[in-house]
Design a protein around this motif. Structure first.
Motif, PDB file in Angstrom:
ATOM      1  N   SER A  67       0.823  -1.208   0.000  1.00 13.56           N
ATOM      2  CA  SER A  67       0.000   0.000   0.000  1.00 13.56           C
ATOM      3  C   SER A  67       0.857   1.258   0.000  1.00 13.56           C
ATOM      4  CB  SER A  67      -0.909   0.020   1.240  1.00 13.56           C
ATOM      5  OG  SER A  67      -1.884  -0.991   1.147  1.00 13.56           O
ATOM      6  N   GLU A  68       0.342   2.310  -0.598  1.00 15.52           N
ATOM      7  CA  GLU A  68       1.070   3.586  -0.626  1.00 15.52           C
ATOM      8  C   GLU A  68       0.416   4.659   0.251  1.00 15.52           C
ATOM      9  OE1 GLU A  68       1.565   4.787  -4.696  1.00 15.52           O
ATOM     10  OE2 GLU A  68       2.816   3.070  -5.199  1.00 15.52           O
ATOM     11  N   THR A  69      -0.794   4.410   0.734  1.00 10.65           N
ATOM     12  CA  THR A  69      -1.460   5.393   1.599  1.00 10.65           C
ATOM     13  C   THR A  69      -2.054   4.676   2.806  1.00 10.65           C
ATOM     14  OG1 THR A  69      -3.651   5.128   0.592  1.00 10.65           O
ATOM     15  CG2 THR A  69      -2.159   6.722  -0.445  1.00 10.65           C
ATOM     16  N   HIS A  70      -2.301   5.466   3.843  1.00 15.62           N
ATOM     17  CA  HIS A  70      -2.920   4.933   5.053  1.00 15.62           C
ATOM     18  C   HIS A  70      -4.294   4.331   4.704  1.00 15.62           C
ATOM     19  CE1 HIS A  70      -3.785   5.726   9.634  1.00 15.62           C
ATOM     20  NE2 HIS A  70      -3.907   4.463   9.298  1.00 15.62           N
ATOM     21  N   GLU A  71      -5.008   4.984   3.783  1.00 15.00           N
ATOM     22  CA  GLU A  71      -6.331   4.498   3.397  1.00 15.00           C
ATOM     23  C   GLU A  71      -6.261   3.134   2.705  1.00 15.00           C
ATOM     24  OE1 GLU A  71      -8.395   7.537   1.318  1.00 15.00           O
ATOM     25  OE2 GLU A  71     -10.362   6.539   1.506  1.00 15.00           O
ATOM     26  N   GLU A  72      -5.296   2.980   1.804  1.00 17.55           N
ATOM     27  CA  GLU A  72      -5.119   1.669   1.167  1.00 17.55           C
ATOM     28  C   GLU A  72      -4.800   0.610   2.218  1.00 17.55           C
ATOM     29  OE1 GLU A  72      -3.555   3.091  -3.309  1.00 17.55           O
ATOM     30  OE2 GLU A  72      -2.147   2.148  -1.918  1.00 17.55           O
ATOM     31  N   MET A  73      -3.951   0.982   3.179  1.00 17.19           N
ATOM     32  CA  MET A  73      -3.604   0.033   4.234  1.00 17.19           C
ATOM     33  C   MET A  73      -4.838  -0.417   5.010  1.00 17.19           C
ATOM     34  SD  MET A  73      -0.111   1.788   5.723  1.00 17.19           S
ATOM     35  CE  MET A  73       0.487   0.421   6.723  1.00 17.19           C
ATOM     36  N   LEU A  74      -5.685   0.567   5.368  1.00 11.76           N
ATOM     37  CA  LEU A  74      -6.884   0.233   6.142  1.00 11.76           C
ATOM     38  C   LEU A  74      -7.800  -0.703   5.345  1.00 11.76           C
ATOM     39  CD1 LEU A  74      -7.623   3.682   7.807  1.00 11.76           C
ATOM     40  CD2 LEU A  74      -7.081   1.541   9.009  1.00 11.76           C
ATOM     41  N   GLY A  75      -7.911  -0.461   4.042  1.00 14.50           N
ATOM     42  CA  GLY A  75      -8.732  -1.329   3.195  1.00 14.50           C
ATOM     43  C   GLY A  75      -8.236  -2.764   3.216  1.00 14.50           C
ATOM     44  N   ALA A  76      -6.939  -2.936   3.080  1.00 13.94           N
ATOM     45  CA  ALA A  76      -6.363  -4.277   3.061  1.00 13.94           C
ATOM     46  C   ALA A  76      -6.402  -4.925   4.439  1.00 13.94           C
ATOM     47  CB  ALA A  76      -4.932  -4.225   2.528  1.00 13.94           C
ATOM     48  N   VAL A  77      -6.170  -4.126   5.493  1.00 20.33           N
ATOM     49  CA  VAL A  77      -6.222  -4.657   6.862  1.00 20.33           C
ATOM     50  C   VAL A  77      -7.604  -5.234   7.150  1.00 20.33           C
ATOM     51  CG1 VAL A  77      -6.309  -3.976   9.296  1.00 20.33           C
ATOM     52  CG2 VAL A  77      -4.395  -3.247   7.881  1.00 20.33           C
ATOM     53  N   GLY A  78      -8.632  -4.533   6.694  1.00 18.87           N
ATOM     54  CA  GLY A  78      -9.992  -5.026   6.910  1.00 18.87           C
ATOM     55  C   GLY A  78     -10.182  -6.412   6.328  1.00 18.87           C
ATOM     56  N   THR A  79      -9.694  -6.619   5.128  1.00 14.68           N
ATOM     57  CA  THR A  79      -9.837  -7.925   4.487  1.00 14.68           C
ATOM     58  C   THR A  79      -9.018  -8.998   5.193  1.00 14.68           C
ATOM     59  OG1 THR A  79     -10.075  -6.726   2.409  1.00 14.68           O
ATOM     60  CG2 THR A  79      -9.792  -9.098   2.264  1.00 14.68           C
ATOM     61  N   VAL A  80      -7.805  -8.664   5.601  1.00 15.82           N
ATOM     62  CA  VAL A  80      -6.978  -9.635   6.320  1.00 15.82           C
ATOM     63  C   VAL A  80      -7.674 -10.084   7.596  1.00 15.82           C
ATOM     64  CG1 VAL A  80      -4.813  -9.963   7.597  1.00 15.82           C
ATOM     65  CG2 VAL A  80      -4.796  -8.815   5.376  1.00 15.82           C
ATOM     66  N   ASN A  81      -8.222  -9.132   8.327  1.00 14.08           N
ATOM     67  CA  ASN A  81      -8.932  -9.500   9.556  1.00 14.08           C
ATOM     68  C   ASN A  81     -10.102 -10.416   9.271  1.00 14.08           C
ATOM     69  OD1 ASN A  81      -7.458  -8.249  11.545  1.00 14.08           O
ATOM     70  ND2 ASN A  81      -8.406  -6.270  11.135  1.00 14.08           N
ATOM     71  N   ALA A  82     -10.897 -10.058   8.258  1.00 14.35           N
ATOM     72  CA  ALA A  82     -12.059 -10.875   7.913  1.00 14.35           C
ATOM     73  C   ALA A  82     -11.619 -12.296   7.566  1.00 14.35           C
ATOM     74  CB  ALA A  82     -12.814 -10.247   6.748  1.00 14.35           C
ATOM     75  N   LEU A  83     -10.477 -12.415   6.877  1.00 12.30           N
ATOM     76  CA  LEU A  83     -10.001 -13.734   6.447  1.00 12.30           C
ATOM     77  C   LEU A  83      -9.343 -14.512   7.581  1.00 12.30           C
ATOM     78  CD1 LEU A  83      -8.382 -12.765   3.021  1.00 12.30           C
ATOM     79  CD2 LEU A  83     -10.341 -14.279   3.315  1.00 12.30           C
ATOM     80  N   VAL A  84      -8.323 -13.920   8.209  1.00  7.83           N
ATOM     81  CA  VAL A  84      -7.514 -14.661   9.182  1.00  7.83           C
ATOM     82  C   VAL A  84      -8.242 -14.851  10.498  1.00  7.83           C
ATOM     83  CG1 VAL A  84      -5.333 -14.737  10.443  1.00  7.83           C
ATOM     84  CG2 VAL A  84      -5.424 -13.756   8.150  1.00  7.83           C
ATOM     85  N   ALA A  85      -8.842 -13.771  10.979  1.00  2.00           N
ATOM     86  CA  ALA A  85      -9.416 -13.859  12.315  1.00  2.00           C
ATOM     87  C   ALA A  85     -10.826 -14.447  12.284  1.00  2.00           C
ATOM     88  CB  ALA A  85      -9.420 -12.478  12.972  1.00  2.00           C
ATOM     89  N   GLU A  86     -11.527 -14.297  11.158  1.00  2.00           N
ATOM     90  CA  GLU A  86     -12.894 -14.802  11.107  1.00  2.00           C
ATOM     91  C   GLU A  86     -13.083 -15.998  10.169  1.00  2.00           C
ATOM     92  OE1 GLU A  86     -15.594 -11.413  10.553  1.00  2.00           O
ATOM     93  OE2 GLU A  86     -14.155 -10.226  11.697  1.00  2.00           O
ATOM     94  N   GLU A  87     -12.900 -15.788   8.861  1.00  4.56           N
ATOM     95  CA  GLU A  87     -13.249 -16.847   7.913  1.00  4.56           C
ATOM     96  C   GLU A  87     -12.478 -18.144   8.150  1.00  4.56           C
ATOM     97  OE1 GLU A  87     -13.778 -15.419   3.987  1.00  4.56           O
ATOM     98  OE2 GLU A  87     -14.132 -17.396   3.113  1.00  4.56           O
ATOM     99  N   MET A  88     -11.179 -18.030   8.458  1.00  9.96           N
ATOM    100  CA  MET A  88     -10.414 -19.256   8.681  1.00  9.96           C
ATOM    101  C   MET A  88     -10.886 -19.982   9.943  1.00  9.96           C
ATOM    102  SD  MET A  88      -6.554 -18.260   7.487  1.00  9.96           S
ATOM    103  CE  MET A  88      -5.859 -19.804   8.116  1.00  9.96           C
ATOM    104  N   GLN A  89     -11.193 -19.231  10.979  1.00 10.13           N
ATOM    105  CA  GLN A  89     -11.715 -19.844  12.209  1.00 10.13           C
ATOM    106  C   GLN A  89     -13.057 -20.515  11.937  1.00 10.13           C
ATOM    107  OE1 GLN A  89      -9.590 -20.038  14.412  1.00 10.13           O
ATOM    108  NE2 GLN A  89      -8.910 -18.123  15.359  1.00 10.13           N
ATOM    109  N   LEU A  90     -13.914 -19.822  11.179  1.00 13.78           N
ATOM    110  CA  LEU A  90     -15.220 -20.342  10.801  1.00 13.78           C
ATOM    111  C   LEU A  90     -15.078 -21.673  10.069  1.00 13.78           C
ATOM    112  CD1 LEU A  90     -18.160 -18.917  10.832  1.00 13.78           C
ATOM    113  CD2 LEU A  90     -17.785 -18.613   8.388  1.00 13.78           C
TER     114      LEU A  90
END
Lengths: 225, 225, 225, 225
Positions: A67-90
């Protein structure tokens, strides 16, 4: 088809009509719709999908790095959380309910069709910039969104109703829209509002198409436990 | 089998006996030995191999990036030169002689079995250190060396004599030995002389085996133009 | 000093006594303790630290990419969230309270001493494996933890009480312990329980020391707005 | 100044006039011109430059990995060979003549100003695509070319004549032109002939400027053994 997931995604999908159809209308998908998919194939698919999610999450984490901006980072962080912390556990839970223990799940042998896809995505991301990576990530995210919506409307059996409910849910659809927005804005930031006239566009569309073809291979693998 | 290409390679090969046999004794290989391989399959293989070499060379260049000493760098540079400046150019010539124009060669569509292999190698290298990368690179280099030597001794037809001569040549065999030495010394430098007792060893052997299985898929693809 | 943050961290710190002292007892730190640090220097430091956090978060995201287990991924994801979603947002607030607008903050020119540190960490991570990356990340995380605890106990002024409270807080101390555990377990997983006898250990300790020296340079930069 | 090294380089240089002047007219450079540079400073610089070349060569190898065409690969391979197989070996010789043994050379402690530069280049390359990497590599290659040419014309002492001869030589000047061509063509391939109108251009120019500023720091370090 509409621009539900943003303009960039729609344009990329338009450039790969055969691959997109083969992916989103695959026999595996159609047999979830009418419930004819053998349970064995579904569980085999689920186990491979767990291994897939590990590497897919790593690829999304790479999107934070790229990512090149804080906003891009936040967008990607959201997806990582959904995947690693939620979907994989599910996934672990879904598999347990289906009689696959955690030990069995963790020891799943990664099939070549599975590995081909995630390594392609990760390599595209490592070798290129955020655009190359997002072009490779988009087909999986948005394809499942499209399939989920269509199957929710057309399904004639409740056999795979839970799976369908997951990907047609408002939560998942919102994720697709967020990824579509991230892709659109990352393109504009780097290539301008007429990004589809940039020489890079063709290569990005090739990456999108190749990833889509690898999705076809993944469904095909699902049919051959 | 002997330690022709070094101790580390021999130990890794030992851990993947089925995959190694399936790779080095594949029907594609055996039919080059007796000349029964259809010309069409061979030319199809050659074209895919050209695309393969592009990405394989990139992976060897990554080995320079991941080197920790000047000596490791020189070892990897030698291989990159042999691949990019010589073998890839040679391939263009061989294909031209076989009636495949440069334009046709450059526009070859990369098959999934091909892509799976090179992206696996590149990703192993990007995500890990030099050892992970070399474990993924070794099966291709040394496997061709073994196949070349055996076919030179056992061949019953001259149909694929040029291919066999290339990989059984002193030049190619020396490359295999140099790569074996690079692997051995990189292991000792990072994990000590008893590197096979390190917990990392198992993962490195897994990477070696997975790469070998992807070689099997590559030959299989060769048989299905 | 004790093993508060785990055995691996303590061993690495022991190998870099001068650098560690210069870092954790730097004039910048001591002048926060007694409140003598000029406000201008502190605000200059805060602005540079915001830019630092962007790249430091990217480096932690790379730790997710370089993880080999779901557990390692979860450890790194926790830190990325704490950094990107919380600490960076918090920084924006702290700076606003201090009269630095978001626009000013976002347009901060990255100083060479700042850039040197984050690029060193990112490159160590890209070129190596998770261990190389964690060895480069540890000094920042744990050093601030140590400084926070000591200044909370020794401070003679409330001038920089908020900063001190942040890094001596239970929340931050828990993060340090979690990172210490991640480092310890990643080492054992890859190099065995006696990881400090592996040839790789020396290089990892060098990386830790170099990162510590770059921290010294960062404080020094803080004193020269 | 002319377009000796290509249009893209000239445009990038134009965007960083102060940094470029500070770099190419640095006191270190001027004192090589009139021979007033203390020998101690020069030898100190040479030793740091050896360490620099190791990482700079790794960065050029990364340019091979990031290439998208066979031609781009060949361009980068040429530079890697010149650096790893020739210039680094040459450096060993120059240092020996100057009384620095290989052992001393290899054990040189990398200074922060040195490390800052190469890690910045490598990270730009890892995180971005070939353009980001080339923008970071160009200032070193072409700056030395410009300095070499100017000092060859203006020098008033033969004290550093060998150094000046190296970088003003036809061989080195040809390398600069080849890199200029590689940069120009890589830009056109990805962003079109009017690449300087792409939103990416600004970031590429920023990278070029930052690398140039890090060159200034490197000369400054040379003056403080």
């Amino acid at each position: 088809m509409s621009d539900t997931y943003g303009r960039a995604f729609s344009l990329m999908r338009e450039k790969a009509p055969e691959a997109w159809r083969d992916y989103t209308r695959h026999a595996f998908v159609e047999s979830m719709k009418d419930g004819s998919l053998p349970k064995e194939a579904f569980l085999h698919y689920l186990r491979q999908d767990y291994v897939f999610l590990i590497h897919f999450s790593r690829a999304w984490a790479l999107a934070i790095v790229k990512s090149e901006t804080h906003e891009e980072m936040l967008g990607a962080v959201g997806t990582v959380n959904a995947l690693v912390a939620e979907e994989m556990q599910l996934h672990v839970g879904v598999c347990e309910d289906a009689g696959i223990s955690q030990d069995q799940l963790f020891s799943t042998n990664e099939r070549a069709e599975n590995l081909a896809y995630t390594r392609f995505v990760l390599e595209a991301g490592y070798s290129g910039d955020l655009l190359d990576l997002l072009a490779a990530l988009a087909p999986c995210v948005m394809g499942y969104g499209e399939i989920g919506l269509r199957l929710a409307a057309e399904k004639t059996s409740e056999e795979y109703g839970d799976w369908i409910a997951t990907y047609s849910s408002d939560g998942y659809q919102d994720s697709c829209k967020a990824v579509g927005k991230l892709l659109e804005e990352a393109l504009i930031r780097r290539l301008g509002v007429s990004y589809e006239t940039s020489p890079r566009w063709r290569r990005l569309c090739d990456t999108f198409r190749q990833a889509t073809e690898l999705e076809v291979g993944f469904w095909q693998m699902g049919l051959t436990p």
